[in-house]
Scaffold this active site. Structure first.
Site, PDB file in Angstrom:
ATOM      1  N   HIS A  43       0.786  -1.093  -0.045  1.00  0.00           N
ATOM      2  CA  HIS A  43      -0.122  -0.022   0.044  1.00  0.00           C
ATOM      3  C   HIS A  43       0.788   1.123   0.118  1.00  0.00           C
ATOM      4  O   HIS A  43       1.175   1.893   1.083  1.00  0.00           O
ATOM      5  CB  HIS A  43      -0.760   0.006   1.079  1.00  0.00           C
ATOM      6  CG  HIS A  43      -2.003   1.153   1.363  1.00  0.00           C
ATOM      7  ND1 HIS A  43      -3.362   0.643   1.578  1.00  0.00           N
ATOM      8  CD2 HIS A  43      -2.039   2.154   0.747  1.00  0.00           C
ATOM      9  CE1 HIS A  43      -4.000   1.981   1.581  1.00  0.00           C
ATOM     10  NE2 HIS A  43      -3.151   2.774   1.035  1.00  0.00           N
ATOM     11  N   GLU A  70      -2.708  -1.850  -3.131  1.00  0.00           N
ATOM     12  CA  GLU A  70      -3.663  -0.972  -2.755  1.00  0.00           C
ATOM     13  C   GLU A  70      -3.240   0.698  -2.859  1.00  0.00           C
ATOM     14  O   GLU A  70      -2.198   1.060  -2.651  1.00  0.00           O
ATOM     15  CB  GLU A  70      -3.833  -1.271  -1.334  1.00  0.00           C
ATOM     16  CG  GLU A  70      -4.302  -2.896  -0.775  1.00  0.00           C
ATOM     17  CD  GLU A  70      -4.366  -3.086   0.512  1.00  0.00           C
ATOM     18  OE1 GLU A  70      -5.199  -4.038   0.812  1.00  0.00           O
ATOM     19  OE2 GLU A  70      -3.954  -2.298   1.299  1.00  0.00           O
ATOM     20  N   HIS A 190      -7.968  -5.708   7.292  1.00  0.00           N
ATOM     21  CA  HIS A 190      -7.800  -4.561   8.299  1.00  0.00           C
ATOM     22  C   HIS A 190      -7.939  -5.287   9.531  1.00  0.00           C
ATOM     23  O   HIS A 190      -9.212  -5.692   9.801  1.00  0.00           O
ATOM     24  CB  HIS A 190      -8.450  -3.392   8.171  1.00  0.00           C
ATOM     25  CG  HIS A 190      -7.896  -2.229   8.596  1.00  0.00           C
ATOM     26  ND1 HIS A 190      -6.978  -1.466   8.049  1.00  0.00           N
ATOM     27  CD2 HIS A 190      -7.993  -1.593   9.897  1.00  0.00           C
ATOM     28  CE1 HIS A 190      -6.652  -0.633   8.839  1.00  0.00           C
ATOM     29  NE2 HIS A 190      -7.399  -0.702  10.033  1.00  0.00           N
TER      30      HIS A 190
END
Length: 239
Positions: A43, A70, A190
């Site tokens: 990410h 991401e 997450h």
């Protein structure tokens, strides 16, 4: 079996705290795949506080499983993803200076924007996933974007799991069912951990992939990276 994609941002965070190349992000990606993980997630953020643009390009030829990038689709992010051509791009509505992801997309409000971005990635042959809160009402709008999958934002599940797993899973189950009805694949990520991953995996139908970084790397400090990955894979097995 639900695939395990390991987010290696925290490896980069540790490296950047000292400078140099220890621990090596590229070697970590190689080892993680050798230890059995079915994907690598990164990410990158605009400030490069963990994964850098150089890391993204260095990792590309080393990933022989699935490469998932991401991020918030700013122009520079879109340009980089189109150049790298990962297996999957996951769109996350992060603020530029956010410490971590804090919410999924409002696909109704951002429908035209997400349609445009998704179309661009799909035309390039990149599977596209949209980060989504556990809200069944948002799923039809996600489907209208043209994306292939949603990624369920699982912080609320992780926070509520210790109090009541049954209650914690309900909105995620309902959102997953709605996603299936709308022809969407299902990812999740997450704050999933060794403590809560099995219950989540067992109760979410057609869960294709989980992306786990912070908890997995933290657990690996005590268990070792290979043992931790094997423990996740064991919990993700379907019996």
């Amino acid at each position: 079996m639900t695939k395990l994609s390991v987010n290696i941002n925290k490896i980069a965070t540790l490296r950047n705290a000292r400078g140099g190349d220890t621990p090596s992000v590229t070697q970590a990606a190689i080892d993680i795949q050798n230890f059995g993980a079915q994907g690598i997630t990164i990410h990158p953020r605009p400030d490069e506080r963990h994964i850098t643009k150089k890391d993204v390009y260095d990792l590309k030829p080393l990933i022989n499983t699935e490469f998932n990038i991401e991020g918030n689709p700013y122009p520079a992010f879109i340009e980089m993803v189109l150049d790298i051509q990962p297996d999957q791009v996951t769109l996350v509505p992060d603020e530029e200076n956010a410490i971590t992801s804090t919410a999924g997309w409002d696909c109704k409000k951002n429908l035209k924007f997400l349609q445009s971005v998704t179309r661009e990635f799909k035309q390039a042959g990149i599977r596209t996933s949209i980060f989504l809160n556990p809200n069944p009402e948002m799923v039809p709008y996600a489907a209208e974007t043209g994306c292939d999958r949603i990624e369920l934002y699982t912080e609320a599940y992780a926070n509520q799991y210790a109090l009541s797993p049954d209650k914690a899973i309900i909105p995620y189950y309902n959102t997953a069912v709605k996603a299936i009805e709308n022809g969407l694949g299902i990812n999740a990520g997450h704050d999933l951990s060794l403590d809560n991953i099995k219950y989540f995996s067992d109760h979410i139908p057609h869960l294709s992939e989980v992306s786990i970084g912070h908890a997995l790397i933290s657990e690996a400090l005590y268990l070792g990276l290979e043992n931790t990955i094997q423990a996740y894979l064991k919990r993700l097995e379907k019996r």
